[in-house]
Design a protein around this motif. Structure first.
Motif, short mmCIF file in Angstrom:
data_model
loop_
_atom_site.label_atom_id
_atom_site.label_comp_id
_atom_site.label_asym_id
_atom_site.label_seq_id
_atom_site.Cartn_x
_atom_site.Cartn_y
_atom_site.Cartn_z
N GLY A 128 0.79 -1.11 0.02
CA GLY A 128 0.07 0.01 0.00
C GLY A 128 0.83 1.23 0.11
N ALA A 129 0.27 2.53 -0.41
CA ALA A 129 1.14 3.49 -0.71
C ALA A 129 0.41 4.89 -0.36
N GLY A 130 -0.83 4.51 0.48
CA GLY A 130 -1.57 5.68 0.89
C GLY A 130 -1.25 6.55 1.94
N GLY A 131 -2.05 6.76 2.85
CA GLY A 131 -1.84 7.65 4.12
C GLY A 131 -1.42 6.99 5.08
N ALA A 132 -1.70 5.73 5.21
CA ALA A 132 -1.28 4.90 6.40
C ALA A 132 0.04 4.27 6.08
N SER A 133 0.43 3.93 5.00
CA SER A 133 1.53 3.62 4.51
C SER A 133 2.84 4.79 4.51
N ARG A 134 2.02 5.98 4.24
CA ARG A 134 3.08 6.97 4.61
C ARG A 134 3.66 7.47 5.87
N LEU A 151 5.29 -1.85 -1.94
CA LEU A 151 4.36 -2.36 -3.05
C LEU A 151 3.32 -1.81 -3.26
N ASN A 152 2.56 -1.64 -4.41
CA ASN A 152 1.28 -0.98 -4.75
C ASN A 152 0.67 -1.42 -5.86
N ARG A 153 -0.60 -1.49 -6.11
CA ARG A 153 -1.15 -1.57 -7.31
C ARG A 153 -0.73 -0.56 -8.26
N ASN A 154 -0.93 0.65 -8.04
CA ASN A 154 -0.67 2.12 -8.68
C ASN A 154 0.90 2.02 -8.36
N ILE A 155 1.87 1.85 -9.31
CA ILE A 155 3.29 1.96 -8.96
C ILE A 155 3.87 3.30 -8.89
N ASP A 156 2.93 4.33 -9.67
CA ASP A 156 3.66 5.77 -9.52
C ASP A 156 3.31 6.31 -8.16
N LYS A 157 2.22 5.86 -7.50
CA LYS A 157 1.94 6.25 -6.16
C LYS A 157 3.05 5.53 -5.16
N ALA A 158 3.48 4.45 -5.38
CA ALA A 158 4.42 3.91 -4.51
C ALA A 158 5.89 4.82 -4.77
N SER A 178 5.26 -3.68 -8.02
CA SER A 178 3.71 -3.87 -8.16
C SER A 178 3.57 -4.84 -6.91
N ILE A 179 2.30 -4.69 -6.51
CA ILE A 179 1.97 -5.57 -5.30
C ILE A 179 1.55 -7.04 -5.52
N SER A 180 1.43 -7.16 -6.82
CA SER A 180 1.35 -8.82 -7.65
C SER A 180 2.58 -9.32 -7.18
N ASN A 194 0.96 -4.78 6.28
CA ASN A 194 -0.06 -4.54 5.18
C ASN A 194 -0.72 -3.35 5.57
N THR A 195 -0.97 -2.07 4.69
CA THR A 195 -1.50 -1.14 4.88
C THR A 195 -2.91 -1.02 3.85
N THR A 196 -2.93 -1.98 2.96
CA THR A 196 -4.11 -1.99 1.94
C THR A 196 -5.52 -2.43 3.06
N PRO A 197 -6.61 -2.10 2.47
CA PRO A 197 -7.78 -2.78 3.07
C PRO A 197 -8.00 -4.24 2.82
N VAL A 198 -7.28 -4.79 2.08
CA VAL A 198 -7.63 -6.09 1.66
C VAL A 198 -8.02 -7.00 2.87
P1 ATR Z 1 -5.22 4.51 4.11
O1 ATR Z 1 -5.41 5.91 4.68
O2 ATR Z 1 -5.81 3.51 5.07
O3 ATR Z 1 -3.74 4.23 3.98
P2 ATR Z 1 -5.78 5.11 1.45
O4 ATR Z 1 -4.83 6.47 1.17
O5 ATR Z 1 -6.94 5.21 0.73
O6 ATR Z 1 -5.89 4.58 2.66
O7 ATR Z 1 -4.77 3.84 0.65
C1 ATR Z 1 -5.11 2.78 0.44
C2 ATR Z 1 -4.13 1.89 -0.23
O8 ATR Z 1 -4.55 0.72 -0.36
C3 ATR Z 1 -3.69 2.24 -1.41
O9 ATR Z 1 -2.28 2.06 -1.72
C4 ATR Z 1 -4.58 1.38 -2.37
O10 ATR Z 1 -3.87 1.09 -3.58
P3 ATR Z 1 -3.85 1.98 -5.14
O11 ATR Z 1 -2.99 3.29 -4.59
O12 ATR Z 1 -3.23 1.26 -6.01
O13 ATR Z 1 -5.44 2.36 -5.37
C5 ATR Z 1 -4.28 0.26 -1.67
N1 ATR Z 1 -5.60 -0.59 -2.03
C6 ATR Z 1 -6.90 -0.49 -2.00
N2 ATR Z 1 -7.72 -1.63 -2.08
C7 ATR Z 1 -6.72 -2.56 -2.68
C8 ATR Z 1 -6.99 -3.83 -2.92
N3 ATR Z 1 -8.07 -4.31 -3.28
N4 ATR Z 1 -5.68 -4.49 -3.52
C9 ATR Z 1 -4.68 -4.05 -3.26
N5 ATR Z 1 -4.14 -2.69 -2.77
C10 ATR Z 1 -5.35 -1.92 -2.60
#
Ligand code: ATR
Length: 283
Positions: A128-134, A151-158, A178-180, A194-198
């Protein structure tokens, strides 16, 4: 709770706030230490944020936790920012003594992991590369991680996050992918975060981001998801005989750090954890 004319007020601002566990957690801690504080939640509309901060100052409120959607916007109304909070670019705690903002989310994760082992000199994979990961990544760098792979789905964000962390000069070795590809990284890693919502409720049977057969026994697996308590990823960690760290611990320690900032005292961790478990209905 015995509220008197001298009771100190701390609280939470967010929108919404009614599902927060923080009031119960902090009030139980204040009671256990016999501190004359009370914690309340305030639902603050984004348009009223400035007024809320100024009002709190005038009312001599001692501290706030800050949650969605105010963590970034609130910074412009503060006088000072803690160094790491400034780098992260988000604040979840305010001390009104000097109107200073802190970010205890990331340190919460570090303290959770460090119940098992220090993050210093470790090779760490973060999904994950969102707020929590940061928030967590900057603290990993500050606390001496050797290498971080984002590792993230959206690599640019990572990549953007990795660049920001590199620019902080807190760490030299940061990679992105890539997270894959996650299962290819685990053999050489000490810690997986893990910081993604998976796996988050209601999607508790999502395919986990990594599987047991790729985890070694010394791998620490921390899932920031706390609902459910035992996520699909943590089930994989248990299956692999690896070392699971539950998301509830991050909630606990972010609260504990805020408590220290406001009161200058060490909080009763056991009391806070018991209340969290009850409030979240985990037992
Ligand atoms: P938070 O503040 O909890 O970090 P966020 O900023 O919305 O929430 O970030 C969510 C992260 O989870 C992102 O890195 C997102 O990946 P993308 O940047 O590619 O969107 C990742 N994420 C959300 N749903 C996902 C899924 N189903 N599989 C993998 N990564 C996921």
């Amino acid at each position: 709770m015995n509220i008197t004319g001298s009771t100190n007020i701390v609280g939470l601002i967010g929108n919404p706030v009614e599902h927060s566990f923080s009031p119960q957690m902090h009030n139980a801690a204040f009671k256990a230490l016999n501190l004359d504080y009370t914690y309340v939640a305030f639902d603050v509309n984004p348009a009223d944020l400035k007024t809320a901060i100024n009002g709190a100052k005038s009312l001599n409120i001692k501290g706030f936790n800050v949650t969605i959607p105010h963590k970034i916007n609130v910074m412009k109304y503060l006088d000072k920012l803690d160094d790491i909070a400034k780098l992260i670019g988000a604040v979840n705690t305010i001390d009104f003594k000097d109107l200073k903002g802190y970010n205890t989310d990331g340190i919460g994760a570090i303290k959770a992991i460090e119940e098992i082992d220090s993050v210093k000199n470790k090779n760490i994979v973060i999904a994950g590369a969102g707020g929590a990961s940061r928030a967590i990544s900057f603290y990993l760098a500050k606390y001496g991680a050797d290498k971080i792979t984002i590792l993230n789905r959206n690599i640019d964000k990572a990549k953007n996050l990795a660049n920001d962390i590199l620019n902080s000069n807190l760490i030299e070795d940061i990679k992105t992918d890539s997270i894959s590809q996650i299962n290819n990284y685990l053999n050489d890693s000490d810690i997986l975060i893990n910081t993604t919502p998976v796996g988050m409720s209601p999607n508790i049977n999502d395919k986990p981001i990594a599987s047991a057969e790729n985890m070694h026994e010394d791998l620490i697996v921390f899932d920031a998801v706390y609902n459910p308590n035992e996520t699909v990823l943590l089930k994989e960690a248990i299956k692999a005989n690896a070392k699971p760290v539950y998301g509830i611990k991050m909630l606990l320690y972010q609260g504990a750090e805020s408590f220290k900032i406001w009161t200058g005292q060490n909080p009763p961790i056991d009391v806070m954890e018991d209340i969290l478990i009850k409030t979240l209905n985990l037992k």
